[in-house]
Design a protein around this motif. Structure first.
Motif, short mmCIF file in Angstrom:
data_model
loop_
_atom_site.label_atom_id
_atom_site.label_comp_id
_atom_site.label_asym_id
_atom_site.label_seq_id
_atom_site.Cartn_x
_atom_site.Cartn_y
_atom_site.Cartn_z
N ILE A 135 -49.98 37.78 -34.18
CA ILE A 135 -50.26 39.19 -33.91
C ILE A 135 -51.30 39.75 -34.86
CG2 ILE A 135 -48.43 40.10 -35.39
CD1 ILE A 135 -47.92 42.24 -33.28
N ASP A 136 -51.43 39.18 -36.05
CA ASP A 136 -52.41 39.68 -37.01
C ASP A 136 -53.84 39.46 -36.52
OD1 ASP A 136 -50.40 40.49 -38.68
OD2 ASP A 136 -50.39 38.65 -39.86
N SER A 137 -54.04 38.53 -35.60
CA SER A 137 -55.38 38.28 -35.10
C SER A 137 -55.90 39.43 -34.25
CB SER A 137 -55.41 36.99 -34.28
OG SER A 137 -54.53 37.10 -33.16
N TYR A 138 -55.02 40.34 -33.78
CA TYR A 138 -55.47 41.50 -33.02
C TYR A 138 -56.08 42.57 -33.91
CZ TYR A 138 -52.81 39.60 -29.08
OH TYR A 138 -52.34 38.80 -28.08
N PHE A 139 -55.79 42.55 -35.20
CA PHE A 139 -56.27 43.58 -36.12
C PHE A 139 -57.40 42.97 -36.95
CE2 PHE A 139 -51.84 44.17 -35.11
CZ PHE A 139 -51.82 45.46 -34.64
N ASP A 140 -58.59 42.99 -36.38
CA ASP A 140 -59.71 42.25 -36.96
C ASP A 140 -60.22 42.90 -38.24
OD1 ASP A 140 -60.13 40.28 -34.69
OD2 ASP A 140 -60.26 42.18 -33.63
N LEU A 141 -60.11 44.21 -38.38
CA LEU A 141 -60.58 44.85 -39.61
C LEU A 141 -59.72 44.48 -40.81
CD1 LEU A 141 -61.61 48.44 -38.45
CD2 LEU A 141 -62.97 46.36 -38.59
N ASP A 142 -58.48 44.09 -40.56
CA ASP A 142 -57.61 43.65 -41.66
C ASP A 142 -57.91 42.23 -42.09
OD1 ASP A 142 -56.48 46.09 -41.46
OD2 ASP A 142 -54.60 45.43 -40.53
#
Length: 521
Positions: A135-142
């Protein structure tokens, strides 16, 4: 090398109280890695290391190195440890199997990493994976260095070269370069020097800013970084498998799931933990730990304000379970004191699941193929089954050229002749057509368009049917002659016996007709 690692660990431990977020540079192959050399050939102790003529990067060298020499580039740099040792022509090199007659080992050209490219960074040292969960791959700015994160660029990695094109502010918490902690003033001054220009390209008008835990979210103005980050991510985004997918504030790819958005004036970490605990407890209550994933974080912007967002997605492909879960969770929001107090709470849902690989054009193509195959099959059956009451009319439209004329287009298809033959017998008897023509009518294969009938045979073979035609013609001639003789003959010329026989025949015929009439009655 051990000293560099010790310094890095010491610096990280000293700053652990201030931050726990660290980004590690993970791009490029090290000097002692075969991937950094042409054909995978590492240099021996007697081999010369040949750099490309243009090498716009700084290459860290191992602490102990034995080579035959260096062919340095016109532009480039080397990074050596304080106690590094280089032996020329003696010692044990990186490659013990020296099979090169040229006595040269060639380095590959250096690759420049984009500062805002998520593939250049990792959340763990010596790891190429930029995120710990799917799921972290959806938040690219992070996935790129946040404005208050520590950035570690190891001295045991590949060539060091970063491109700061279109970057106005270089914001980070602290930079640790090859085991040394770089201050903000030194980094700002380094960007204008020759060494800094090898490390950071296009950094003429870049301003360095350091932040220490005073931000709301990962970046100050996330909307200014979307274009820089998404230019590297969007070509790799998967097509969403849902109708009306969602777009997160700090993501580039569309998401299938549910999102809760809460406006927040002050980004309090306790609120984030409270919302995370509420949603996780509800997931455990419904026993959906293996089917759903949760991500809660802050996003900050001086233009649009700060917000706390929570994303729930399905683990094994979108099946709309995340949407149903969020609907049930929102229905019970009044049971939580924290959610009941939130006046600006918004919830967004993705649409129904669907397969993006099946489009309207592909459906039309499938239907067209089915119709085409059906038409060809019917035509084939019509040829092989001409007497079928349902199929005997299909060849008429196909074989009759007169039905192919479009008068409104003034278009007429020419009639292609199959073959002509001369029938000598028919011509001799004068029955071959008007004016004694010996041209027989055209034989039509399968279907006769003139008579609108289906022929059982393709055509009449004159070699085998000529005798039958002669016999038929002779019978017709005799019948014609007898008819002419009866009509033009005189009764006086007939003998009395013939008249008597005729009368007997007439009487017998009359008697038979009377008997037949009585029988019928």
């Amino acid at each position: 090398m051990m000293e560099w690692i010790s310094v890095v660990l010491f610096a990280l431990l000293a700053l652990e109280a201030e931050t726990t977020n660290i980004k590690w540079h993970s791009a490029g192959a090290a000097f002692d890695n075969a991937d950094a050399w042409l054909d995978g050939y590492l240099p021996c102790a007697q081999d010369k290391v040949v750099f490309p003529s243009y090498y716009p990067a700084v290459l860290p060298l191992p602490k102990e190195l034995a080579v035959g020499g260096f062919v340095l580039p016109r532009l480039g740099g080397l990074l050596l440890a304080e106690d590094a040792t280089i032996q020329l022509g003696v010692g044990s090199g990186l490659n013990r199997d020296c099979e090169s007659d040229e006595k040269r080992a060639y380095l590959k050209p250096a690759k420049t990493s984009k500062w805002f490219d998520p593939s250049s960074w990792s959340g763990q040292p010596n790891s190429a994976s930029p995120s710990s969960s799917a799921i972290d791959s959806y938040f690219d700015l992070d996935r790129v260095p946040c404005d208050d994160e520590h950035v570690v660029i190891s001295g045991n990695s590949g060539p060091l070269s970063f491109d700061l094109e279109n970057v106005e502010y270089l914001r980070l918490g602290q930079l640790i370069l090859a085991g040394s902690s770089i201050s903000r003033n030194y980094l700002q001054e380094l960007l204008s020097r020759d060494l800094g220009q090898l490390l950071f390209h296009n950094a003429q008008n870049v301003f360095v800013e350091y932040y220490r835990g005073e931000l709301c979210g990962c970046h100050i103005d996330y909307e200014n970084l979307l274009e820089l980050v998404c230019s590297h991510v969007e070509p790799q985004c998967e097509v969403p498998h849902c109708v009306s997918p969602l777009r997160t504030n700090d993501g580039c790819c569309l998401v299938c799931g549910a999102m809760m958005h809460v406006n927040s004036e002050h980004c309090v970490e306790e609120d984030r933990k409270t919302l995370t605990g509420l949603i996780n407890s509800f997931i455990v209550k419904e026993q959906l730990q293996d089917e759903l994933q949760l991500h809660v974080n802050y996003v900050g912007s001086r233009a649009f304000g700060n917000a706390l967002q929570a994303i729930v997605v399905d683990r094994n492909g979108y099946s709309e379970r995340s949407v149903e879960f969020m609907r049930r969770f929102a229905a019970q929001r009044n049971q939580s004191k924290f959610l009941a107090q939130q006046k600006n709470l918004k919830i967004f849902y993705a649409g129904h699941p669907y397969n993006p690989n099946v489009s309207f054009a592909s459906v039309l193509l499938i239907l067209f193929c089915i119709v085409l195959v059906g038409a060809v099959s019917l035509i084939g059956l019509a040829h092989f089954m001409p007497q079928n009451p349902y199929l005997n009319r299909i060849p008429q439209w196909i074989h009759n050229p007169r039905r192919w004329r479009w008068h409104h287009l003034d278009l007429r298809l020419p009639q292609h002749l199959l073959f002509n033959r001369f029938d000598n017998v028919t011509a001799g008897m004068g029955t071959g057509g008007a004016g004694g023509s010996a041209v027989e009518r055209l034989a039509v294969i399968g279907y006769d368009a003139e008579n609108e009938e289906v022929r059982e045979r393709a055509f009449d073979n004159p070699m085998f049917e000529q005798a039958e035609q002669v016999a038929v013609i002779e019978e017709q001639a005799e019948t014609t002659a007898m008819a002419a003789k009866v009509e033009t003959g005189q009764l006086d010329s007939c003998s009395v016996e013939e008249q008597e026989l005729t009368e007997i025949n007439l009487e017998s015929s009359d008697g038979e007709s009377e008997n037949e009439a009585e029988t019928k009655e």
